[in-house]
Write a protein that holds these residues in place. Structure first.
Motif, PDB file in Angstrom:
ATOM      1  N   UNK A 130       0.843  -1.198   0.000  1.00 26.64           N
ATOM      2  CA  UNK A 130       0.000   0.000   0.000  1.00 26.64           C
ATOM      3  C   UNK A 130       0.876   1.246   0.000  1.00 26.64           C
ATOM      4  N   UNK A 131       0.578   2.198  -0.911  1.00 30.76           N
ATOM      5  CA  UNK A 131       1.345   3.443  -0.981  1.00 30.76           C
ATOM      6  C   UNK A 131       0.443   4.674  -0.849  1.00 30.76           C
ATOM      7  N   UNK A 132      -0.849   4.463  -0.691  1.00 31.69           N
ATOM      8  CA  UNK A 132      -1.729   5.608  -0.559  1.00 31.69           C
ATOM      9  C   UNK A 132      -3.190   5.230  -0.673  1.00 31.69           C
ATOM     10  N   UNK A 133      -4.019   6.246  -0.866  1.00 34.48           N
ATOM     11  CA  UNK A 133      -5.468   6.052  -0.995  1.00 34.48           C
ATOM     12  C   UNK A 133      -5.990   6.942  -2.115  1.00 34.48           C
ATOM     13  N   UNK A 134      -7.206   6.667  -2.489  1.00 33.51           N
ATOM     14  CA  UNK A 134      -7.884   7.499  -3.475  1.00 33.51           C
ATOM     15  C   UNK A 134      -9.268   7.850  -2.982  1.00 33.51           C
ATOM     16  N   UNK A 135      -9.688   9.052  -3.316  1.00 35.18           N
ATOM     17  CA  UNK A 135     -11.074   9.454  -3.089  1.00 35.18           C
ATOM     18  C   UNK A 135     -11.786   9.354  -4.422  1.00 35.18           C
ATOM     19  N   UNK A 136     -12.962   8.773  -4.414  1.00 34.38           N
ATOM     20  CA  UNK A 136     -13.739   8.657  -5.632  1.00 34.38           C
ATOM     21  C   UNK A 136     -15.080   9.342  -5.511  1.00 34.38           C
ATOM     22  N   UNK A 137     -15.694   9.558  -6.639  1.00 28.21           N
ATOM     23  CA  UNK A 137     -17.058  10.101  -6.696  1.00 28.21           C
ATOM     24  C   UNK A 137     -17.145  11.481  -6.052  1.00 28.21           C
ATOM     25  N   UNK A 138     -16.155  12.327  -6.318  1.00 33.64           N
ATOM     26  CA  UNK A 138     -16.143  13.679  -5.759  1.00 33.64           C
ATOM     27  C   UNK A 138     -16.700  14.713  -6.725  1.00 33.64           C
ATOM     28  N   UNK A 139     -16.701  14.389  -8.001  1.00 36.56           N
ATOM     29  CA  UNK A 139     -17.179  15.330  -9.008  1.00 36.56           C
ATOM     30  C   UNK A 139     -18.661  15.119  -9.273  1.00 36.56           C
ATOM     31  N   UNK A 140     -19.453  16.175  -9.263  1.00 35.36           N
ATOM     32  CA  UNK A 140     -20.873  16.027  -9.593  1.00 35.36           C
ATOM     33  C   UNK A 140     -21.073  15.361 -10.950  1.00 35.36           C
ATOM     34  N   UNK A 141     -20.172  15.654 -11.900  1.00 38.91           N
ATOM     35  CA  UNK A 141     -20.305  15.059 -13.228  1.00 38.91           C
ATOM     36  C   UNK A 141     -20.146  13.546 -13.167  1.00 38.91           C
ATOM     37  N   UNK A 142     -19.146  13.079 -12.390  1.00 39.33           N
ATOM     38  CA  UNK A 142     -18.927  11.639 -12.273  1.00 39.33           C
ATOM     39  C   UNK A 142     -20.043  10.992 -11.457  1.00 39.33           C
TER      40      UNK A 142
END
Length: 283
Positions: free
Chosen positions: A57-69
């Motif tokens: 593991x080297x990090x994390x991601x945030x998803x679904x932050x854009x209203x368009x997505x």
């Protein structure tokens, strides 16, 4: 309390899809309560399996932050996933299309942390102070679910539909930088613009997206740590990837980042040609 048997079934389905490179049916049918906790329990099994096989593991991601997505996927809240060392593709490099199922690409702001984000009083200032630098980034998202037929539970279980990522070469300090004003343009190999957006499209501010993630991870007992990479979320719509294509994102102030995709058909043709040459053209 006994474990929901659907959690193991969902994990098995997703692991098999990744292993065989064959998309599976949605897992929401075995996670009927649709709760975030249940979906993250599936993700945790996938994470444990990845670590057991030697992934780091080297990090994390945030998803679904854009209203368009969010609109594209029919969801209304962020999610998060885990980044592994083997997911990184160098800037300007070529991603292995054969390792992907149904990839899409989106442009983001990446944060590289200088400090742990684990205190009780986490706020935007703490995120800024704890960030070594930010960089333009591309995230290659992929779904193990056939046809991207996903709900919130499906994508959370599937490690937030993550696959690969690319960091741009320019390292920029957050000091005095307003990420809401960053303008993003993503173009394909022909120079055609395929996605546009701004920093404000990412939970109003990418710093706020990282703050959301930091608080969630802290409360789950797995806080963000110094040295980790955080992909803060898409600045505009994600777009399907064409095998053999190349995509370049330009983010104002943060520079450019690009990645290409191998063409499995071309590789197969080259391999057949090489084999025929070695064998003198014999079949």
């Amino acid at each position: 309390m006994s474990e929901n048997p659907g959690i193991r079934e969902a994990a098995h389905r997703l692991l098999a899809a990744a292993r065989t490179r064959t998309p599976c049916a949605p897992v929401r049918d075995v996670l009927p309560d649709g709760r975030a906790e249940t979906a993250y329990a599936v993700q945790n099994i996938l994470t444990a399996d990845a670590i057991a096989t030697g992934r780091r593991i080297v990090g994390r991601k945030v998803g679904l932050t854009s209203p368009a997505v969010q609109q594209q996927l029919g969801v209304d809240q962020p999610d998060f996933g885990v980044l592994y060392a083997d997911m990184a593709v160098p800037d300007g490099g070529v991603a292995d299309s054969a390792a992907l199922l149904q990839p899409k690409i989106e442009a983001e702001v990446a944060f590289v942390l200088s400090d742990d984000l684990d205190t009780e009083d986490l706020d935007a200032d703490a995120v800024r102070a704890g960030t070594e630098y930010v960089a333009a980034a591309l995230e290659i998202v992929d779904s193990r679910i056939e046809g991207w037929d996903i709900t919130f539970a499906d994508t959370v279980a599937d490690n937030a539909s993550s696959a690969m990522y690319v960091l741009g070469p320019l390292r920029t300090s957050l000091d005095g930088l307003d990420l809401t004003q960053v303008r993003m343009s993503l173009v394909d190999g022909s120079g055609r613009t395929v996605s546009e957006g701004t920093g404000a499209a990412c939970l109003d501010d990418p710093v706020e997206a990282v703050l959301w993630l930091a608080r969630v991870c802290r409360d789950l007992g797995s806080p963000l740590r110094a040295g980790e990479v955080v992909l803060s979320g898409a600045l505009g719509p994600m777009v399907p990837v064409a095998a053999g294509g190349r995509y370049t994102a330009t983010l104002s102030t943060l520079g450019t980042v690009s990645v290409g995709f191998s063409d499995p058909g071309t590789a197969a043709t080259e391999q057949r040609s090489a084999s025929a040459s070695v064998n003198g053209g014999r079949r």
